[in-house]
Design an enzyme around this catalytic site. Structure first.
Site, short mmCIF file in Angstrom:
data_model
loop_
_atom_site.label_atom_id
_atom_site.label_comp_id
_atom_site.label_asym_id
_atom_site.label_seq_id
_atom_site.Cartn_x
_atom_site.Cartn_y
_atom_site.Cartn_z
N CYS A 211 -13.71 9.18 -0.38
CA CYS A 211 -12.30 9.19 0.01
C CYS A 211 -11.38 8.55 -1.02
O CYS A 211 -10.18 8.83 -1.03
CB CYS A 211 -12.12 8.49 1.34
N HIS B 96 6.10 -0.35 0.01
CA HIS B 96 5.37 0.66 0.78
C HIS B 96 3.88 0.46 0.56
O HIS B 96 3.44 0.22 -0.57
CB HIS B 96 5.78 2.07 0.36
N HIS C 83 -5.87 3.51 4.01
CA HIS C 83 -6.84 4.60 4.13
C HIS C 83 -6.91 5.11 5.56
O HIS C 83 -7.18 4.34 6.49
CB HIS C 83 -8.21 4.10 3.68
#
Length: 345
Positions: A99, A265, A269
């Site tokens: 990922c 910001h 995940h």
């Protein structure tokens, strides 16, 4: 699977490969190619249109990352052939990196461009995708069925450039990057593991230890990241808490630094509801910080390596981005323009 899905945080409008809706008992290689082509061509067409870049003349480097599908010819070769790129283009095909590979691919593009100064290498096309078709699990092992419930179709593409003439057009500037690797820890190494079940059916096992490992390794990463990005006031408070922890022999816990003082910001995940909750707990984030991750997960599911770019698109859609902005975890002195493709199955 239904019981797992109900706890996943995914909504009713996520995207899956075509073969799931065609009543096939098993995906074929053709299914995987269809999934790859639809995502990659759509996202690349989008970013080329936005940046007005000619793939035949202006693309110097192509990087494709797809952790779970590595065919021959490669996905890089697929793009070179489809867009008729020139013979001087340099291609890199990444696989098996999971990922996090979307950000790693951007980091790689930055290093290549920085190391190619004076060689007229200006534009790198980065394509970030995964592939569900050949990794759908048909067995009954609960830890492997989780992947069927949370992973969904997704793809993103970006142009990374070091061309000074395009600085004013770029959407983001890459400032810093930091990577930590915990593969020497057996628990981390086996937290997400492709293997066969007791009936010989291949799948990816997501162990119950995954959440604990993620939290532990996140703390390790933060220890390296914090001194580089936090304001001095936060660093002083943190050092005081460490000293007090030593003096009280562990009775007083070290403070968790406030990373909202360093970043406007933060992309978390979107691995699943439990992952988002664990990160929020470790870093003491309120719901406004975890909202982009939760909403991205709900709408699109876990799109794996492309998920960070879906979160960036969420920030844009909600008009949370200012014209001049810094992201703290990406490489120095490069511009990036972003085109994101959302599945249409």
């Amino acid at each position: 699977m239904y019981n797992i899905y109900l706890k996943s945080g995914l909504g009713e409008e996520t995207y899956a490969p075509p073969f799931i809706f065609q009543g096939l008992n098993e995906a074929t290689l053709d299914s995987a190619w269809v999934e790859a082509k639809e995502g990659m061509f759509s996202s690349v067409d989008s970013v080329l249109s936005k940046t007005k870049i000619d793939p035949c003349k202006d693309i110097d480097v192509v990087i494709v990352t797809c952790g779970s599908f590595s065919p021959s010819p490669s996905l890089c070769s697929l793009l070179v052939n489809h867009y008729k790129m020139g013979p001087a283009v340099k291609t890199y095909n990444l696989s098996g990196m999971g990922c996090g590979s979307g950000i790693l691919a951007i980091d790689m593009a930055a290093h290549i461009l920085r190391g190619s100064s004076g060689q007229n290498v200006r534009n790198a096309l980065v394509v970030i995708t995964e592939n569900i078709s050949l990794n759908w699990y048909y067995g009954e092992d609960r830890s492997m069925l989780v992947t069927n419930c949370i992973f969904r179709v997704g793809c993103a593409a970006a142009i990374v450039t070091n061309d000074p003439a395009r600085r004013g057009e770029a959407k983001f500037q890459l400032i810093h990057s930091l990577r930590t690797h915990h593969g020497t820890d057996d628990s981390a190494y086996k937290a997400a593991f492709q293997e066969e079940d007791d009936k010989g059916i291949t799948g990816v096992s997501l162990t119950k230890d995954l959440i604990r490992v993620a939290g532990h390794n996140l703390r390790g990463h933060i220890k390296t990241l914090a001194p580089r990005v936090l304001p001095l006031s936060q660093i002083i408070q943190y050092m005081k808490s460490i000293a007090l922890n030593a003096l009280t022999q562990g009775e007083s816990k070290p403070m968790v630094p406030d990373f909202t003082t360093a970043f406007d910001h933060i992309c978390i995940h979107t691995g699943g509801k439990a992952v988002i909750e664990q990160v929020g707990k470790v870093l003491k984030f309120d719901e406004s910080i975890t909202e982009p991750a939760r909403m991205t997960l709900h709408r699109f599911g876990n799109t794996s390596s492309s998920l960070v770019f879906y979160e960036l698109a969420y920030f844009e859609a909600k008009r949370r981005l200012r014209k001049v902005i810094e992201f703290g975890c990406l490489p120095l002195g490069l511009d990036l323009r972003l085109g994101v493709w959302f599945g249409r199955h």
